[in-house]
Design a protein around this motif. Structure first.
Motif, short mmCIF file in Angstrom:
data_model
loop_
_atom_site.label_atom_id
_atom_site.label_comp_id
_atom_site.label_asym_id
_atom_site.label_seq_id
_atom_site.Cartn_x
_atom_site.Cartn_y
_atom_site.Cartn_z
N UNK A 46 0.81 -1.22 0.00
CA UNK A 46 0.00 0.00 0.00
C UNK A 46 0.84 1.27 0.00
N UNK A 47 0.21 2.34 -0.47
CA UNK A 47 0.82 3.65 -0.39
C UNK A 47 0.83 4.16 1.05
N UNK A 48 1.89 4.88 1.39
CA UNK A 48 1.98 5.49 2.72
C UNK A 48 2.24 6.98 2.51
N UNK A 49 2.45 7.69 3.60
CA UNK A 49 2.87 9.09 3.48
C UNK A 49 4.30 9.22 3.00
N UNK A 50 5.05 8.13 3.04
CA UNK A 50 6.46 8.14 2.62
C UNK A 50 7.29 7.41 3.66
N UNK A 51 8.03 6.41 3.22
CA UNK A 51 8.80 5.54 4.14
C UNK A 51 10.29 5.91 4.20
N UNK A 52 10.68 6.88 3.39
CA UNK A 52 12.08 7.29 3.38
C UNK A 52 12.29 8.20 2.19
N UNK A 53 13.44 8.85 2.17
CA UNK A 53 13.74 9.74 1.05
C UNK A 53 15.25 9.88 0.89
N UNK A 54 15.64 10.25 -0.33
CA UNK A 54 17.05 10.43 -0.67
C UNK A 54 17.19 11.71 -1.48
N UNK A 55 18.26 12.46 -1.20
CA UNK A 55 18.59 13.66 -1.98
C UNK A 55 20.11 13.80 -2.02
N UNK A 56 20.76 14.05 -3.15
CA UNK A 56 20.16 14.27 -4.46
C UNK A 56 19.70 12.96 -5.11
N UNK A 57 19.00 13.11 -6.23
CA UNK A 57 18.51 11.97 -6.99
C UNK A 57 19.45 11.79 -8.18
N UNK A 58 20.16 10.66 -8.27
CA UNK A 58 21.17 10.52 -9.33
C UNK A 58 20.64 10.74 -10.75
N UNK A 59 19.39 10.36 -11.02
CA UNK A 59 18.92 10.55 -12.40
C UNK A 59 18.45 11.98 -12.67
N UNK A 60 18.45 12.82 -11.65
CA UNK A 60 18.14 14.24 -11.87
C UNK A 60 19.45 14.94 -12.28
N UNK A 61 19.93 14.59 -13.46
CA UNK A 61 21.19 15.12 -13.97
C UNK A 61 21.01 16.59 -14.34
N UNK A 62 22.10 17.33 -14.55
CA UNK A 62 21.95 18.72 -14.97
C UNK A 62 21.09 18.84 -16.24
N UNK A 63 21.23 17.90 -17.18
CA UNK A 63 20.43 17.98 -18.41
C UNK A 63 18.94 17.79 -18.10
N UNK A 64 18.63 16.83 -17.23
CA UNK A 64 17.23 16.60 -16.88
C UNK A 64 16.68 17.80 -16.11
N UNK A 65 17.46 18.31 -15.14
CA UNK A 65 16.97 19.42 -14.33
C UNK A 65 16.81 20.69 -15.16
N UNK A 66 17.61 20.81 -16.21
CA UNK A 66 17.42 22.00 -17.04
C UNK A 66 16.11 21.90 -17.84
N UNK A 67 15.71 20.67 -18.20
CA UNK A 67 14.38 20.49 -18.82
C UNK A 67 13.27 20.80 -17.82
N UNK A 68 13.47 20.34 -16.57
CA UNK A 68 12.47 20.60 -15.54
C UNK A 68 12.29 22.12 -15.37
N UNK A 69 13.41 22.82 -15.34
CA UNK A 69 13.33 24.26 -15.12
C UNK A 69 12.62 24.96 -16.29
N UNK A 70 13.06 24.60 -17.50
CA UNK A 70 12.54 25.29 -18.69
C UNK A 70 11.08 24.94 -18.97
#
Ligand code: AMP
Ligand code: GLY
Length: 426
Positions: free
Chosen positions: A228-252
């Motif tokens: 089942x879904x929960x409120x969240x069982x853990x978290x990690x930052x940074x996210x390796x697949x959030x590369x500069x190229x990906x994040x620049x798409x997110x921003x734009x």
């Protein structure tokens, strides 16, 4: 400066912790807070949804800034309430007004906003009970899995993802017949996006924005993202697949049009925007907006912000965020959530929590705890978030799991695979 944080979870403990490290003199209050916030701030026994009592506390404690942790007071219009009252008008509220909070409070509003501003999101249509036949026709045009969303706030339970057409139709009818009360009077039906999720956060003063550390949340109760879904069982930052190229798409493609859209629609949005994104073959799509920080994401985002967060909040209040710089640590932060046995279904509360004082190299953020006879006991499903930083995911995880094993309460459960998928890909 006297600052009041509204809320009682790990997110609010992490914000209080970060504010307590400000170079400026601050006195922090948390309402209602928890035993964790009680160690670094003054807890006030106040319901954040009771605006009258919030007002009394703000005036009697000479509060100059209010930071709203959860979504409900925002959706209920706490900022509008402050702005409409001459005694409160000059007090800074970090969080959008009721209209801005509709990005989270109404999925139909959020989808229409994204369409108006050309922001990538799954194709959709919205329906009310009087259009059930058209809803059925639209559902038929889609391929499984089918995604059904109650329009309003439904305590994280308003999204259904179903593989079978007849089951989806049945659930759709139940939603429109009132399964989620008024939150489900309108239902959004949308296309399924197949990819990996991540959470991206910005803080904005309505004119410019600063991108905060992104995070990956582990939502399912079971290891291997099962159950089942929960409120969240853990978290990690940074996210390796959030590369500069990906994040620049997110921003734009996502951040800029969102902030510009809010500005163009005259929303004066001041606060956090939480972008729930899906990475589909390297392209970002918006799954949802939230008008607040994530929880447990906040417990890994705050430790990575090196700048003084009070400077950011003050700049937001004064519409001069563009002058600020935000320094982000290149360390990895992880958090592992200790939850009550049985969660997210029924669980018992009130079990004593031991071992908190033996934690070293990690921070035990209190998520669902309360005092009983002066000692912390379990008070919610998610109980303690054990956050650590390290030079990489492995080092941070080693600290969190080592410290998690020192904390005990009856029925304690945790996922042992937080961040493992990212370690393999990293
Ligand atoms: P929400 O309450 O909007 O966060 O949705 C709950 C979860 O449902 C999200 O975190 C996603 O995992 C999933 N979800 C929502 N919308 C979609 C979609 N269009 N395609 C795939 N998964 C989705
Ligand atoms: N962790 C997801 C949320 O805060 O909504």
């Amino acid at each position: 400066m006297n600052i009041l944080i509204l809320g009682s979870g790990g997110r609010e403990h992490a914000m209080a912790w970060k504010l307590s490290r400000s170079k400026k003199p601050v006195k922090i209050f948390v309402a209602p807070g928890n035993p964790g916030t009680g160690e670094i701030a003054v807890n006030l026994p106040i319901d954040p949804l009771n605006f009258e009592t919030v007002k009394s506390a703000v005036l009697s404690e000479a509060i100059e800034m209010v930071i709203v942790g959860p979504e409900a007071p925002l959706v209920e219009g706490i900022r509008d309430y402050f702005e409409a009252d001459p005694a409160l008008r000059q007090i800074t509220v970090i969080g959008p007004n009721r209209k801005g909070a509709m990005l989270e409070g109404s999925k139909d509003f959020a989808k229409a906003f994204m369409m108006r501003h050309n922001i990538p999101t799954a194709a959709y249509e919205s329906f009310t009970a009087d259009r059930i036949d058209e809803a059925e026709k639209f559902l038929k045009t889609l391929k499984p899995p089918y995604v059904l969303k109650a329009d309003g706030l439904a305590a994280g339970k308003g999204v259904l993802i179903l593989n079978d057409y007849s089951e989806a139709l049945c659930e759709l009818k139940a939603m429109l017949a009132g399964r989620f009360g008024s939150a489900g009077e309108k239902v959004v039906i949308e296309e399924y996006l197949n990819g990996i999720e991540l959470s991206v956060f910005v803080i904005t003063d309505g004119l410019s924005y600063k991108i905060l550390p992104e995070a990956k949340d582990y939502k399912r109760i079971g290891e291997g993202d099962r159950g089942k879904n929960t409120g969240g069982m853990g978290a990690v930052s940074p996210v390796p697949f959030a590369t500069p190229a990906f994040m620049s798409k997110v921003e734009k493609k996502i951040i800029v049009p969102t902030v510009e859209g809010l500005k163009a629609e005259g929303m004066d949005y001041r606060g956090f925007i939480f972008f729930g994104l899906m990475n589909v073959d390297g392209e970002p799509w918006v799954i949802e907006y939230n008008a607040r920080m994530g929880d447990p994401e906040c417990e890994v985002v705050m430790p990575r912000i090196e700048s003084d967060i009070l400077d950011l909040f003050t700049a937001v209040a004064e519409h001069r965020l563009s002058e600020q710089s935000v320094v982000i640590s290149d360390k990895t932060a992880v958090t592992v959530m200790l939850v009550s046995g049985g969660y997210p279904d029924e669980y018992k509360k009130g079990f004593p929590i031991t071992g908190l004082e033996t934690v070293t190299d990690s921070i035990a953020f209190h998520a669902g705890t309360r005092y009983s006879e002066g000692r912390p006991v379990t008070g919610g499903g998610r109980v303690i978030a054990v956050t650590s930083t390290g030079k990489d995911i492995g080092e941070a995880l080693e600290k969190s799991y080592r410290n998690a094993s020192l904390i005990h309460f009856e029925g304690v459960y945790l996922r042992r695979d937080i961040g493992y998928d990212l370690r393999i890909k990293a």
